[in-house]
Design a protein around this motif. Structure first.
Motif, mmCIF file in Angstrom:
data_model
loop_
_atom_site.group_PDB
_atom_site.id
_atom_site.type_symbol
_atom_site.label_atom_id
_atom_site.label_comp_id
_atom_site.label_asym_id
_atom_site.label_seq_id
_atom_site.Cartn_x
_atom_site.Cartn_y
_atom_site.Cartn_z
ATOM 1 N N ARG A 35 55.283 83.068 38.504
ATOM 2 C CA ARG A 35 55.746 82.623 37.186
ATOM 3 C C ARG A 35 56.512 81.307 37.305
ATOM 4 O O ARG A 35 56.535 80.516 36.373
ATOM 5 N N THR A 68 63.592 88.135 29.113
ATOM 6 C CA THR A 68 62.276 88.721 29.328
ATOM 7 C C THR A 68 61.317 87.593 29.718
ATOM 8 O O THR A 68 61.643 86.411 29.567
ATOM 9 N N HIS A 69 60.152 87.974 30.188
ATOM 10 C CA HIS A 69 59.166 86.985 30.615
ATOM 11 C C HIS A 69 57.810 87.340 30.032
ATOM 12 O O HIS A 69 57.255 88.400 30.339
ATOM 13 N N GLY A 70 57.291 86.475 29.166
ATOM 14 C CA GLY A 70 55.960 86.670 28.610
ATOM 15 C C GLY A 70 55.853 87.725 27.539
ATOM 16 O O GLY A 70 54.763 88.198 27.250
ATOM 17 N N ALA A 71 56.943 88.100 26.917
ATOM 18 C CA ALA A 71 56.915 89.139 25.891
ATOM 19 C C ALA A 71 56.763 88.547 24.490
ATOM 20 O O ALA A 71 56.696 89.282 23.515
ATOM 21 N N SER A 72 56.727 87.223 24.371
ATOM 22 C CA SER A 72 56.667 86.531 23.071
ATOM 23 C C SER A 72 57.804 86.993 22.163
ATOM 24 O O SER A 72 57.619 87.221 20.975
ATOM 25 N N ALA A 73 58.975 87.152 22.756
ATOM 26 C CA ALA A 73 60.151 87.623 22.028
ATOM 27 C C ALA A 73 61.230 86.543 22.052
ATOM 28 O O ALA A 73 61.181 85.627 22.869
ATOM 29 N N SER A 91 63.950 86.801 23.265
ATOM 30 C CA SER A 91 64.665 86.914 24.534
ATOM 31 C C SER A 91 63.869 86.349 25.718
ATOM 32 O O SER A 91 64.341 86.399 26.849
ATOM 33 N N ASP A 92 62.672 85.809 25.472
ATOM 34 C CA ASP A 92 61.874 85.227 26.555
ATOM 35 C C ASP A 92 62.595 84.042 27.172
ATOM 36 O O ASP A 92 63.201 83.228 26.476
ATOM 37 N N CYS A 140 67.361 81.834 26.775
ATOM 38 C CA CYS A 140 66.406 82.576 25.958
ATOM 39 C C CYS A 140 65.817 81.645 24.891
ATOM 40 O O CYS A 140 66.388 80.608 24.554
ATOM 41 N N ARG A 141 64.663 82.024 24.377
ATOM 42 C CA ARG A 141 63.968 81.217 23.379
ATOM 43 C C ARG A 141 64.840 80.976 22.146
ATOM 44 O O ARG A 141 64.856 79.893 21.589
#
Length: 165
Positions: free
Chosen positions: A84, A129-134, A136-137, A158-159
């Protein structure tokens, strides 16, 4: 008797071959941010790690696609692992190229991105998170938007925090 260099004693450069041209392209530094050479090298690294560039860069004649196809032809299945951090590094390079921003290629590497990887956002405190489209990514941001993509100017947040910046 003094030895004199004759014309045939001089080293002769190797003939240009497709493999040599690719190797020379990899060792030559990119000329300027946003140049086709930079895009080709980004595409080359996507192919070298057996990753596919975003669809916007895969149309015919695009320099990212040309580099990607050249790397796929050169490496086949003998590619490097795509973690990643590698994917994030390639995305950052592509983003910098698209926005004609300076990218410090010696300092900003997948290893640096692994070093700045944290479990929670330093701004909001939420678990990343990673790759959750959230919201919190995890995303990498430049701390100072006017400065280059360089080691001391990048942070993982985070995003949601990124969008607020």
């Amino acid at each position: 008797m003094a030895h004199t260099a004759l014309l045939f004693d001089l080293p002769v450069p190797a003939p240009a071959t497709p493999q040599r041209a690719r190797r020379d392209a990899r060792t030559r530094p990119a000329r300027t941010p946003g140049s086709d050479d930079t895009a080709f090298e980004i595409g080359w690294d996507f192919g070298r790690h057996r990753l596919t560039p975003p669809p916007d860069h895969l149309h015919g004649g695009h320099p990212v696609r040309q580099g990607w196809e050249a790397a796929r032809a050169a490496f086949g299945r003998r590619t490097l692992p795509a973690t990643r951090h590698v994917a994030r590094w390639l995305d950052l390079r592509l983003q910098a190229w698209q926005h004609d921003q300076a990218f410090e290629a010696v300092q900003v590497t997948p290893n640096l991105l692994r070093q700045i990887d944290v479990a929670e956002c330093p701004v909001t405190g939420v678990a990343l998170t990673h790759g959750a489209s959230a919201p919190s990514d995890a995303v990498v941001v430049r701390i100072c938007a006017d400065a280059a993509y360089a080691a001391g100017n990048l942070a993982l947040v985070c995003r949601r925090a990124s969008q607020a910046m």
